[in-house]
Motif scaffolding. Sequence first.
Motif, mmCIF file in Angstrom:
data_model
loop_
_atom_site.group_PDB
_atom_site.id
_atom_site.type_symbol
_atom_site.label_atom_id
_atom_site.label_comp_id
_atom_site.label_asym_id
_atom_site.label_seq_id
_atom_site.Cartn_x
_atom_site.Cartn_y
_atom_site.Cartn_z
ATOM 1 N N GLY A 136 11.952 7.494 -24.143
ATOM 2 C CA GLY A 136 11.779 6.137 -24.658
ATOM 3 C C GLY A 136 10.920 5.261 -23.763
ATOM 4 N N TYR A 137 10.460 5.823 -22.650
ATOM 5 C CA TYR A 137 9.661 5.065 -21.690
ATOM 6 C C TYR A 137 8.370 5.809 -21.346
ATOM 7 N N ASN A 138 7.313 5.035 -21.157
ATOM 8 C CA ASN A 138 6.056 5.588 -20.653
ATOM 9 C C ASN A 138 5.621 4.832 -19.423
ATOM 10 N N VAL A 139 4.905 5.509 -18.555
ATOM 11 C CA VAL A 139 4.348 4.847 -17.379
ATOM 12 C C VAL A 139 2.921 5.313 -17.170
ATOM 13 N N SER A 140 2.198 4.555 -16.373
ATOM 14 C CA SER A 140 0.862 4.948 -15.927
ATOM 15 C C SER A 140 0.657 4.374 -14.540
ATOM 16 N N ARG A 141 -0.264 4.957 -13.799
ATOM 17 C CA ARG A 141 -0.530 4.465 -12.447
ATOM 18 C C ARG A 141 -2.045 4.521 -12.226
ATOM 19 N N SER A 142 -2.701 3.466 -12.640
ATOM 20 C CA SER A 142 -4.159 3.433 -12.519
ATOM 21 C C SER A 142 -4.595 2.941 -11.139
ATOM 22 N N THR A 143 -3.742 2.196 -10.467
ATOM 23 C CA THR A 143 -4.047 1.725 -9.117
ATOM 24 C C THR A 143 -2.846 1.969 -8.217
ATOM 25 N N THR A 144 -3.046 1.901 -6.921
ATOM 26 C CA THR A 144 -1.930 2.054 -5.989
ATOM 27 C C THR A 144 -0.918 0.931 -6.153
ATOM 28 N N GLU A 145 -1.407 -0.270 -6.493
ATOM 29 C CA GLU A 145 -0.554 -1.455 -6.492
ATOM 30 C C GLU A 145 0.349 -1.582 -7.711
ATOM 31 N N ASP A 146 -0.087 -1.093 -8.869
ATOM 32 C CA ASP A 146 0.608 -1.407 -10.114
ATOM 33 C C ASP A 146 1.250 -0.186 -10.761
ATOM 34 N N PHE A 147 2.422 -0.405 -11.323
ATOM 35 C CA PHE A 147 3.147 0.696 -11.973
ATOM 36 C C PHE A 147 3.934 0.123 -13.149
ATOM 37 N N PRO A 148 3.270 -0.123 -14.279
ATOM 38 C CA PRO A 148 3.957 -0.717 -15.428
ATOM 39 C C PRO A 148 4.821 0.293 -16.179
ATOM 40 N N ALA B 113 10.668 0.082 -7.662
ATOM 41 C CA ALA B 113 10.773 0.283 -6.222
ATOM 42 C C ALA B 113 9.511 0.946 -5.703
ATOM 43 N N SER B 114 9.224 0.720 -4.439
ATOM 44 C CA SER B 114 8.102 1.409 -3.806
ATOM 45 C C SER B 114 8.502 1.830 -2.404
ATOM 46 N N SER B 115 7.850 2.869 -1.923
ATOM 47 C CA SER B 115 8.124 3.334 -0.562
ATOM 48 C C SER B 115 6.920 4.085 -0.043
ATOM 49 N N GLY C 117 1.271 8.579 -6.463
ATOM 50 C CA GLY C 117 -0.051 8.044 -6.165
ATOM 51 C C GLY C 117 -0.788 7.724 -7.444
ATOM 52 N N ALA C 118 -1.904 7.043 -7.309
ATOM 53 C CA ALA C 118 -2.700 6.666 -8.484
ATOM 54 C C ALA C 118 -3.076 7.906 -9.278
ATOM 55 N N GLY C 119 -2.864 7.831 -10.572
ATOM 56 C CA GLY C 119 -3.202 8.915 -11.471
ATOM 57 C C GLY C 119 -2.149 9.992 -11.617
ATOM 58 N N ILE C 120 -1.034 9.855 -10.884
ATOM 59 C CA ILE C 120 0.013 10.884 -10.908
ATOM 60 C C ILE C 120 1.352 10.250 -11.264
ATOM 61 N N THR C 121 1.964 10.729 -12.342
ATOM 62 C CA THR C 121 3.297 10.253 -12.708
ATOM 63 C C THR C 121 4.159 11.449 -13.093
ATOM 64 N N ASP C 122 5.453 11.253 -13.051
ATOM 65 C CA ASP C 122 6.373 12.328 -13.424
ATOM 66 C C ASP C 122 7.676 11.724 -13.920
ATOM 67 N N GLN C 123 8.454 12.548 -14.602
ATOM 68 C CA GLN C 123 9.694 12.080 -15.198
ATOM 69 C C GLN C 123 10.856 12.173 -14.219
ATOM 70 N N GLY C 124 11.766 11.220 -14.366
ATOM 71 C CA GLY C 124 12.995 11.239 -13.599
ATOM 72 C C GLY C 124 14.150 11.752 -14.444
ATOM 73 N N ASN D 138 0.817 -1.214 0.000
ATOM 74 C CA ASN D 138 0.000 0.000 0.000
ATOM 75 C C ASN D 138 0.856 1.272 0.000
ATOM 76 N N HIS D 139 2.017 1.188 -0.654
ATOM 77 C CA HIS D 139 2.903 2.347 -0.754
ATOM 78 C C HIS D 139 2.387 3.331 -1.783
ATOM 79 N N GLU D 140 2.448 4.618 -1.429
ATOM 80 C CA GLU D 140 2.011 5.621 -2.384
ATOM 81 C C GLU D 140 3.049 5.836 -3.485
ATOM 82 N N TYR D 141 4.312 5.796 -3.113
ATOM 83 C CA TYR D 141 5.386 6.162 -4.038
ATOM 84 C C TYR D 141 5.934 4.922 -4.730
ATOM 85 N N MET D 142 5.994 4.997 -6.063
ATOM 86 C CA MET D 142 6.605 3.929 -6.851
ATOM 87 C C MET D 142 7.503 4.553 -7.914
ATOM 88 N N SER D 143 8.524 3.818 -8.292
ATOM 89 C CA SER D 143 9.483 4.360 -9.243
ATOM 90 C C SER D 143 10.119 3.246 -10.059
#
Lengths: 113, 115
Positions: B63-75, B92-94, B51-58, B28-33
């Motif tokens: 060449g990479y895309n991400v999405s965060r539709s749920t707290t658990e998954d970050f493809p 990683a998650s924290s 968090g779900a619905g929020i992503t940002d670039q590092g 149930n970590h909010e932060y994923m990377s």
Amino acid sequence: AQKVTQAQTEISVVEKEDVTLDCVYETRDTTYYLFWYKQPPSGELVFLIRRNSFDEQNEISGRYSWNFQKSTSSFNFTITASQVVDSAVYFCALSEANNDMRFGAGTRLTVKP
Amino acid sequence: NAGVTQTPKFQVLKTGQSMTLQCAQDMNHEYMSWYRQDPGMGLRLIHYSVGAGITDQGEVPNGYNVSRSTTEDFPLRLLSAAPSQTSVYFCASSYLGGTMNTEAFFGQGTRLTVV
């Protein structure tokens, strides 16, 4: 942006020697967090320690100790009486308030029997 | 405790192919990377999410895309793989805990080769 420098690319010691891994960091934030991770040959990342910027107390955990000095922006890691199982790549990392964790390039430690 | 689960562990792609690296956490970590690890360069941050619905670039998002539709998954998606994307990828998650940045929990890594 924050930056972490691990100047020692590789270190080789003989078992039972003490070894210190250096870490120097840069940040403009007053609140930040420092970490050390170990990556053994199997490849996973193992958390070793976290230290926040308001706590300069040194820490000892068994044969491991950490020296945090804000005056020199350093967070060095010492292994006392090294063992072959300590052979790994060690990463120092810095996280600012936004949780972004930035890693140094890592130091590969080889402990020979 | 499963922690952070990454799949697959190994993958070989041809240049131009697309694929998705999966990452799931059960803490149930909010932060994923996502990070990539290349020899002599440590781990470099690709994308992150607070968090779900929020992503940002590092540091290295191209060449990479991400999405965060749920707290658990970050493809992590590679739209058109290039040899320069050959690397080991870590998810990683924290806990996003205010003034207490906690340790990041890492997956086992995905070794990707693009030929």
